[in-house]
Motif scaffolding. Sequence first.
Motif, PDB file in Angstrom:
ATOM      1  N   GLU A 181       0.823  -1.201   0.000  1.00 24.90           N
ATOM      2  CA  GLU A 181       0.000   0.000   0.000  1.00 24.90           C
ATOM      3  C   GLU A 181       0.862   1.258   0.000  1.00 24.90           C
ATOM      4  OE1 GLU A 181      -2.464  -0.595   3.439  1.00 24.90           O
ATOM      5  OE2 GLU A 181      -0.987   0.266   4.781  1.00 24.90           O
ATOM      6  N   LEU A 182       0.345   2.261  -0.694  1.00 28.39           N
ATOM      7  CA  LEU A 182       0.992   3.571  -0.768  1.00 28.39           C
ATOM      8  C   LEU A 182      -0.060   4.626  -0.469  1.00 28.39           C
ATOM      9  CD1 LEU A 182       2.864   3.351  -4.214  1.00 28.39           C
ATOM     10  CD2 LEU A 182       3.896   3.129  -1.960  1.00 28.39           C
ATOM     11  N   THR A 183       0.382   5.750   0.042  1.00 31.37           N
ATOM     12  CA  THR A 183      -0.566   6.849   0.149  1.00 31.37           C
ATOM     13  C   THR A 183      -0.877   7.320  -1.267  1.00 31.37           C
ATOM     14  OG1 THR A 183       1.073   8.625   0.274  1.00 31.37           O
ATOM     15  CG2 THR A 183       0.392   7.581   2.382  1.00 31.37           C
ATOM     16  N   LEU A 184      -2.066   7.837  -1.465  1.00 28.36           N
ATOM     17  CA  LEU A 184      -2.403   8.331  -2.794  1.00 28.36           C
ATOM     18  C   LEU A 184      -1.479   9.476  -3.207  1.00 28.36           C
ATOM     19  CD1 LEU A 184      -4.071   8.013  -5.297  1.00 28.36           C
ATOM     20  CD2 LEU A 184      -5.861   9.413  -4.235  1.00 28.36           C
ATOM     21  N   PRO A 185      -1.079  10.400  -2.284  1.00 27.44           N
ATOM     22  CA  PRO A 185      -0.110  11.419  -2.694  1.00 27.44           C
ATOM     23  C   PRO A 185       1.216  10.819  -3.180  1.00 27.44           C
ATOM     24  CG  PRO A 185      -1.200  12.112  -0.686  1.00 27.44           C
ATOM     25  CD  PRO A 185      -1.614  10.678  -0.942  1.00 27.44           C
ATOM     26  N   ASP A 186       1.690   9.774  -2.523  1.00 30.45           N
ATOM     27  CA  ASP A 186       2.932   9.126  -2.972  1.00 30.45           C
ATOM     28  C   ASP A 186       2.737   8.463  -4.337  1.00 30.45           C
ATOM     29  OD1 ASP A 186       4.312   9.929  -0.723  1.00 30.45           O
ATOM     30  OD2 ASP A 186       4.143   7.997   0.306  1.00 30.45           O
ATOM     31  N   ALA A 187       1.603   7.804  -4.522  1.00 29.39           N
ATOM     32  CA  ALA A 187       1.318   7.173  -5.812  1.00 29.39           C
ATOM     33  C   ALA A 187       1.227   8.236  -6.908  1.00 29.39           C
ATOM     34  CB  ALA A 187       0.023   6.363  -5.735  1.00 29.39           C
ATOM     35  N   ALA A 188       0.608   9.374  -6.594  1.00 28.40           N
ATOM     36  CA  ALA A 188       0.499  10.468  -7.570  1.00 28.40           C
ATOM     37  C   ALA A 188       1.878  10.996  -7.950  1.00 28.40           C
ATOM     38  CB  ALA A 188      -0.376  11.586  -7.005  1.00 28.40           C
ATOM     39  N   GLU A 189       2.758  11.126  -6.976  1.00 28.85           N
ATOM     40  CA  GLU A 189       4.131  11.557  -7.272  1.00 28.85           C
ATOM     41  C   GLU A 189       4.811  10.578  -8.215  1.00 28.85           C
ATOM     42  OE1 GLU A 189       6.505  12.165  -3.774  1.00 28.85           O
ATOM     43  OE2 GLU A 189       5.576  14.109  -3.341  1.00 28.85           O
ATOM     44  N   GLU A 190       4.671   9.292  -7.931  1.00 33.86           N
ATOM     45  CA  GLU A 190       5.303   8.270  -8.766  1.00 33.86           C
ATOM     46  C   GLU A 190       4.738   8.286 -10.184  1.00 33.86           C
ATOM     47  OE1 GLU A 190       7.873   6.126  -8.337  1.00 33.86           O
ATOM     48  OE2 GLU A 190       8.259   7.145  -6.456  1.00 33.86           O
ATOM     49  N   VAL A 191       3.429   8.476 -10.307  1.00 32.43           N
ATOM     50  CA  VAL A 191       2.824   8.560 -11.636  1.00 32.43           C
ATOM     51  C   VAL A 191       3.358   9.787 -12.364  1.00 32.43           C
ATOM     52  CG1 VAL A 191       0.657   8.940 -12.885  1.00 32.43           C
ATOM     53  CG2 VAL A 191       0.766   7.216 -11.066  1.00 32.43           C
ATOM     54  N   ALA A 192       3.441  10.923 -11.680  1.00 33.18           N
ATOM     55  CA  ALA A 192       3.955  12.156 -12.293  1.00 33.18           C
ATOM     56  C   ALA A 192       5.405  11.984 -12.741  1.00 33.18           C
ATOM     57  CB  ALA A 192       3.823  13.326 -11.322  1.00 33.18           C
ATOM     58  N   ILE A 193       6.194  11.298 -11.944  1.00 32.73           N
ATOM     59  CA  ILE A 193       7.597  11.033 -12.304  1.00 32.73           C
ATOM     60  C   ILE A 193       7.653  10.213 -13.589  1.00 32.73           C
ATOM     61  CG2 ILE A 193       9.634   9.678 -11.625  1.00 32.73           C
ATOM     62  CD1 ILE A 193       8.971  10.568  -8.686  1.00 32.73           C
ATOM     63  N   ARG A 194       6.817   9.181 -13.678  1.00 27.18           N
ATOM     64  CA  ARG A 194       6.826   8.315 -14.861  1.00 27.18           C
ATOM     65  C   ARG A 194       6.256   9.028 -16.082  1.00 27.18           C
ATOM     66  NH1 ARG A 194       6.625   2.336 -12.643  1.00 27.18           N
ATOM     67  NH2 ARG A 194       7.533   2.752 -10.610  1.00 27.18           N
ATOM     68  N   GLU A 195       5.295   9.918 -15.870  1.00 29.47           N
ATOM     69  CA  GLU A 195       4.733  10.669 -16.995  1.00 29.47           C
ATOM     70  C   GLU A 195       5.739  11.651 -17.583  1.00 29.47           C
ATOM     71  OE1 GLU A 195      -0.063  10.952 -16.131  1.00 29.47           O
ATOM     72  OE2 GLU A 195       1.197  12.647 -15.575  1.00 29.47           O
ATOM     73  N   THR A 196       6.483  12.311 -16.707  1.00 27.08           N
ATOM     74  CA  THR A 196       7.369  13.381 -17.161  1.00 27.08           C
ATOM     75  C   THR A 196       8.797  12.932 -17.406  1.00 27.08           C
ATOM     76  OG1 THR A 196       7.972  14.025 -14.907  1.00 27.08           O
ATOM     77  CG2 THR A 196       6.024  15.110 -15.883  1.00 27.08           C
ATOM     78  N   GLY A 197       9.220  11.873 -16.726  1.00 29.77           N
ATOM     79  CA  GLY A 197      10.608  11.444 -16.833  1.00 29.77           C
ATOM     80  C   GLY A 197      11.549  12.292 -15.990  1.00 29.77           C
ATOM     81  N   HIS A 198      10.988  13.107 -15.097  1.00 27.25           N
ATOM     82  CA  HIS A 198      11.792  13.968 -14.232  1.00 27.25           C
ATOM     83  C   HIS A 198      11.742  13.463 -12.789  1.00 27.25           C
ATOM     84  CE1 HIS A 198      12.215  16.877 -17.420  1.00 27.25           C
ATOM     85  NE2 HIS A 198      10.902  16.960 -17.549  1.00 27.25           N
ATOM     86  N   THR A 199      12.676  13.919 -11.981  1.00 24.04           N
ATOM     87  CA  THR A 199      12.616  13.633 -10.557  1.00 24.04           C
ATOM     88  C   THR A 199      11.522  14.496  -9.943  1.00 24.04           C
ATOM     89  OG1 THR A 199      14.225  15.344 -10.003  1.00 24.04           O
ATOM     90  CG2 THR A 199      15.090  13.116 -10.441  1.00 24.04           C
ATOM     91  N   VAL A 200      11.041  14.077  -8.798  1.00 22.51           N
ATOM     92  CA  VAL A 200       9.927  14.801  -8.170  1.00 22.51           C
ATOM     93  C   VAL A 200      10.303  16.249  -7.854  1.00 22.51           C
ATOM     94  CG1 VAL A 200      10.375  14.166  -5.756  1.00 22.51           C
ATOM     95  CG2 VAL A 200       8.021  14.552  -6.539  1.00 22.51           C
ATOM     96  N   THR A 201      11.584  16.519  -7.572  1.00 23.30           N
ATOM     97  CA  THR A 201      12.000  17.890  -7.276  1.00 23.30           C
ATOM     98  C   THR A 201      11.943  18.790  -8.507  1.00 23.30           C
ATOM     99  OG1 THR A 201      14.319  17.269  -7.589  1.00 23.30           O
ATOM    100  CG2 THR A 201      13.461  17.248  -5.323  1.00 23.30           C
TER     101      THR A 201
END
Length: 119
Positions: free
Chosen positions: A57-77
């Motif tokens: 299990e992941l928090t939805l905010p953490d899952a959203a960060e991971e999805v955003a990382i995979r969508e953009t190819g950038h680090t979360v920062t």
Amino acid sequence: MTSRSDSDLDVVEFVQKLLDWLDEDDVSTEALTDAFALLSDRRRRLLLEVMRTYEEELTLPDAAEEVAIRETGHTVTNIPAERVTEVYLSLYHDHLPRLVDAGLLEYDQERDLVAPDAI
């Protein structure tokens, strides 16, 4: 004669294997249509990929960060907070309910936790 790239061959090979599997298994047209509809959206596929990667299990905010990382190819920062918020909201309101209804993920709204179910 047109040559195909490796990714084209991968797609062709996948489709051929899928069609062979469908010939062998008794899958209804409706079930197949529903499965393709679920997988037709890239963000849903990425969320499923994230949940398969972590297998917990992941928090939805953490899952959203991971999805955003995979969508953009950038680090979360290097991803604007507004982008992560947009991903979170789309997961919460659209994609997550569809995957939960399909039985692929579980969601505890009180704790804002997403968990793999059938994956």
